[in-house]
Design a protein around this motif. Structure first.
Motif, mmCIF file in Angstrom:
data_model
loop_
_atom_site.group_PDB
_atom_site.id
_atom_site.type_symbol
_atom_site.label_atom_id
_atom_site.label_comp_id
_atom_site.label_asym_id
_atom_site.label_seq_id
_atom_site.Cartn_x
_atom_site.Cartn_y
_atom_site.Cartn_z
ATOM 1 N N GLU A 200 0.848 -1.202 0.000
ATOM 2 C CA GLU A 200 0.000 0.000 0.000
ATOM 3 C C GLU A 200 0.878 1.245 0.000
ATOM 4 O O GLU A 200 1.917 1.285 0.672
ATOM 5 C CB GLU A 200 -0.929 0.029 1.207
ATOM 6 C CG GLU A 200 -1.873 1.222 1.194
ATOM 7 C CD GLU A 200 -3.067 1.080 2.128
ATOM 8 O OE1 GLU A 200 -3.924 1.968 2.113
ATOM 9 O OE2 GLU A 200 -3.135 0.058 2.854
ATOM 10 N N CYS A 201 0.445 2.247 -0.761
ATOM 11 C CA CYS A 201 1.144 3.528 -0.812
ATOM 12 C C CYS A 201 0.187 4.642 -0.428
ATOM 13 O O CYS A 201 -0.991 4.616 -0.804
ATOM 14 C CB CYS A 201 1.713 3.780 -2.208
ATOM 15 S SG CYS A 201 2.971 2.579 -2.709
ATOM 16 N N TYR A 202 0.702 5.608 0.319
ATOM 17 C CA TYR A 202 -0.061 6.791 0.711
ATOM 18 C C TYR A 202 0.534 8.014 0.004
ATOM 19 O O TYR A 202 1.763 8.137 -0.083
ATOM 20 C CB TYR A 202 0.064 7.049 2.214
ATOM 21 C CG TYR A 202 -0.816 6.248 3.136
ATOM 22 C CD1 TYR A 202 -1.604 5.196 2.696
ATOM 23 C CD2 TYR A 202 -0.849 6.545 4.494
ATOM 24 C CE1 TYR A 202 -2.400 4.474 3.569
ATOM 25 C CE2 TYR A 202 -1.641 5.828 5.382
ATOM 26 C CZ TYR A 202 -2.410 4.789 4.910
ATOM 27 O OH TYR A 202 -3.193 4.073 5.786
ATOM 28 N N LEU A 203 -0.324 8.923 -0.438
ATOM 29 C CA LEU A 203 0.113 10.276 -0.783
ATOM 30 C C LEU A 203 -0.637 11.220 0.143
ATOM 31 O O LEU A 203 -1.866 11.303 0.095
ATOM 32 C CB LEU A 203 -0.189 10.630 -2.243
ATOM 33 C CG LEU A 203 0.182 12.088 -2.581
ATOM 34 C CD1 LEU A 203 1.688 12.242 -2.757
ATOM 35 C CD2 LEU A 203 -0.557 12.599 -3.806
ATOM 36 N N TYR A 204 0.095 11.932 0.978
ATOM 37 C CA TYR A 204 -0.528 12.892 1.881
ATOM 38 C C TYR A 204 -0.768 14.208 1.152
ATOM 39 O O TYR A 204 0.123 14.711 0.451
ATOM 40 C CB TYR A 204 0.361 13.110 3.102
ATOM 41 C CG TYR A 204 0.330 11.948 4.069
ATOM 42 C CD1 TYR A 204 -0.776 11.738 4.884
ATOM 43 C CD2 TYR A 204 1.396 11.058 4.168
ATOM 44 C CE1 TYR A 204 -0.821 10.671 5.779
ATOM 45 C CE2 TYR A 204 1.365 9.994 5.058
ATOM 46 C CZ TYR A 204 0.249 9.807 5.861
ATOM 47 O OH TYR A 204 0.201 8.747 6.744
ATOM 48 N N LEU A 205 -1.960 14.766 1.303
ATOM 49 C CA LEU A 205 -2.287 16.042 0.679
ATOM 50 C C LEU A 205 -3.214 16.845 1.576
ATOM 51 O O LEU A 205 -3.681 16.337 2.594
ATOM 52 C CB LEU A 205 -2.892 15.858 -0.712
ATOM 53 C CG LEU A 205 -4.234 15.162 -0.866
ATOM 54 C CD1 LEU A 205 -4.913 15.623 -2.145
ATOM 55 C CD2 LEU A 205 -4.076 13.659 -0.915
ATOM 56 N N VAL A 228 6.201 13.744 7.743
ATOM 57 C CA VAL A 228 5.816 13.850 6.339
ATOM 58 C C VAL A 228 5.092 15.167 6.098
ATOM 59 O O VAL A 228 4.246 15.590 6.896
ATOM 60 C CB VAL A 228 4.914 12.664 5.935
ATOM 61 C CG1 VAL A 228 4.573 12.722 4.456
ATOM 62 C CG2 VAL A 228 5.599 11.342 6.269
ATOM 63 N N ALA A 229 5.413 15.815 4.959
ATOM 64 C CA ALA A 229 4.806 17.092 4.587
ATOM 65 C C ALA A 229 3.809 16.900 3.446
ATOM 66 O O ALA A 229 3.627 15.793 2.924
ATOM 67 C CB ALA A 229 5.896 18.089 4.185
ATOM 68 N N ASN A 230 3.175 17.985 3.043
ATOM 69 C CA ASN A 230 2.188 17.945 1.967
ATOM 70 C C ASN A 230 2.788 17.417 0.669
ATOM 71 O O ASN A 230 3.932 17.727 0.319
ATOM 72 C CB ASN A 230 1.650 19.358 1.737
ATOM 73 C CG ASN A 230 0.408 19.376 0.870
ATOM 74 O OD1 ASN A 230 -0.491 18.552 1.033
ATOM 75 N ND2 ASN A 230 0.337 20.311 -0.056
ATOM 76 N N HIS A 231 2.026 16.610 -0.049
ATOM 77 C CA HIS A 231 2.389 16.058 -1.355
ATOM 78 C C HIS A 231 3.595 15.125 -1.292
ATOM 79 O O HIS A 231 4.278 14.923 -2.297
ATOM 80 C CB HIS A 231 2.643 17.173 -2.381
ATOM 81 C CG HIS A 231 1.404 17.910 -2.763
ATOM 82 N ND1 HIS A 231 1.425 19.012 -3.618
ATOM 83 C CD2 HIS A 231 0.099 17.720 -2.422
ATOM 84 C CE1 HIS A 231 0.189 19.455 -3.772
ATOM 85 N NE2 HIS A 231 -0.624 18.686 -3.056
ATOM 86 N N GLU A 232 3.832 14.541 -0.118
ATOM 87 C CA GLU A 232 4.863 13.514 0.001
ATOM 88 C C GLU A 232 4.194 12.153 0.127
ATOM 89 O O GLU A 232 3.127 12.025 0.735
ATOM 90 C CB GLU A 232 5.772 13.786 1.200
ATOM 91 C CG GLU A 232 6.590 15.055 1.019
ATOM 92 C CD GLU A 232 7.624 15.262 2.115
ATOM 93 O OE1 GLU A 232 8.662 15.898 1.828
ATOM 94 O OE2 GLU A 232 7.397 14.806 3.251
ATOM 95 N N ALA A 233 4.825 11.136 -0.464
ATOM 96 C CA ALA A 233 4.238 9.801 -0.532
ATOM 97 C C ALA A 233 5.042 8.813 0.305
ATOM 98 O O ALA A 233 6.233 9.009 0.578
ATOM 99 C CB ALA A 233 4.164 9.320 -1.977
#
Length: 275
Positions: A200-205, A228-233
């Motif tokens: 599983e992969c996450y992209l935080y936004l 983790v910051a914005n737009h980091e996966a």
């Protein structure tokens, strides 16, 4: 295309902060005027970011996939994460606003990304090998299978949107959707879980500039974390937990590929078992 190899539980347990980030964090997917690709040997998934400027960006097959075109043996799911964008597949244009999702099946030869309007569009995509082809299909924000989860008492009230799944857009092996935390909630999932059958992969936004997410990973008995910051996966191996808590509410795109497509096939790890 950056190529990342698999790492084991024992290796991960010995990693320092820089090593954890180098193996599991994808920090720079969105570069102006470029398509960025990161390939993981975890189920051979590819994470991609497209940031077109004045001209469309065309998705080409990197040498590492040994294919005549990118989707010759693959499928992919695409999210618009900023602005309004057009994804063109073999001459057919698909215009989507932020939060819209497009599935593109194996065998589509030509794929391009372009912005519409004054705000430039950003596209995030997740690709996995496919042994059969399914039709290209899109879904607008909020039109998937919607689940309301959690509660305010546990700071994890959230709306889960399933878009590519067995009861929605059909795929060979990709399962993909968007989770949005409500104001005042910070936990994206807890208790945590693993699923040995899927990466599983996450992209935080939607992470505010002055906020961060503390992402938990690793073996349930030897957990680790990353800021983790914005737009980091995040790339999460099948043996690793994937959970996190933010300093403010945020959203994240989750995408899975592997042995099965059963969203609820999880091995829960109660909070009192985590170390």
């Amino acid at each position: 295309m950056e190529n990342r190899h698999t790492v084991s539980k024992s290796e991960t347990a010995r990693m320092n902060t820089a090593e954890l980030r180098a193996n599991f964090l994808v920090p720079d997917l969105f570069v102006d005027g470029e398509i960025t690709l990161v390939h993981s040997h975890e189920d051979r998934v590819i994470l991609g970011g497209a940031a077109p400027l004045d001209e469309p960006l065309w998705l080409l097959a990197p040498d590492e996939v040994r294919a005549d075109y990118f989707l010759q043996g693959r499928e992919m799911g695409v999210f618009v994460i900023q602005g309004t964008g057009v994804i063109t597949t073999d001459g057919d244009g698909h215009e989507l606003p932020k939060g819209g999702c497009l599935y593109i099946g194996r065998g589509v030869r030509d794929v391009s990304f372009a912005s519409v309007g004054d705000e430039r569009a950003l596209f995030y995509f997740f690709s996995a090998p496919a042994h059969t082809s399914y039709p290209t299909a899109s879904v607008l924000p909020g039109h998937g299978d919607i689940r309301e989860l959690g509660d305010q008492e546990h700071a994890n009230r959230r709306t889960l949107n399933r878009y590519i799944h067995d009861d929605g857009i059909q795929s060979c092996q990709i399962v993909m959707g968007l989770t949005q935390l409500h104001s005042g909630s910070m936990w994206n999932t807890m208790p945590a879980h693993t699923h040995d059958r899927r990466t599983e992969c996450y992209l935080y936004l939607d992470v505010p500039e002055d906020a961060r997410v503390v992402h938990l990973l690793g073996d349930p008995n030897q957990t680790r974390h990353m800021i983790v910051a914005n737009h980091e996966a995040i790339i999460s191996p099948s043996w690793s937990i994937h959970s996190g808590v933010g300093t403010q509410a945020y959203s994240f795109i989750w995408a899975m590929a592997g042995e099965n497509k059963s969203f609820d096939d999880m091995d829960h790890q109660p909070i009192d078992t985590l170390l």
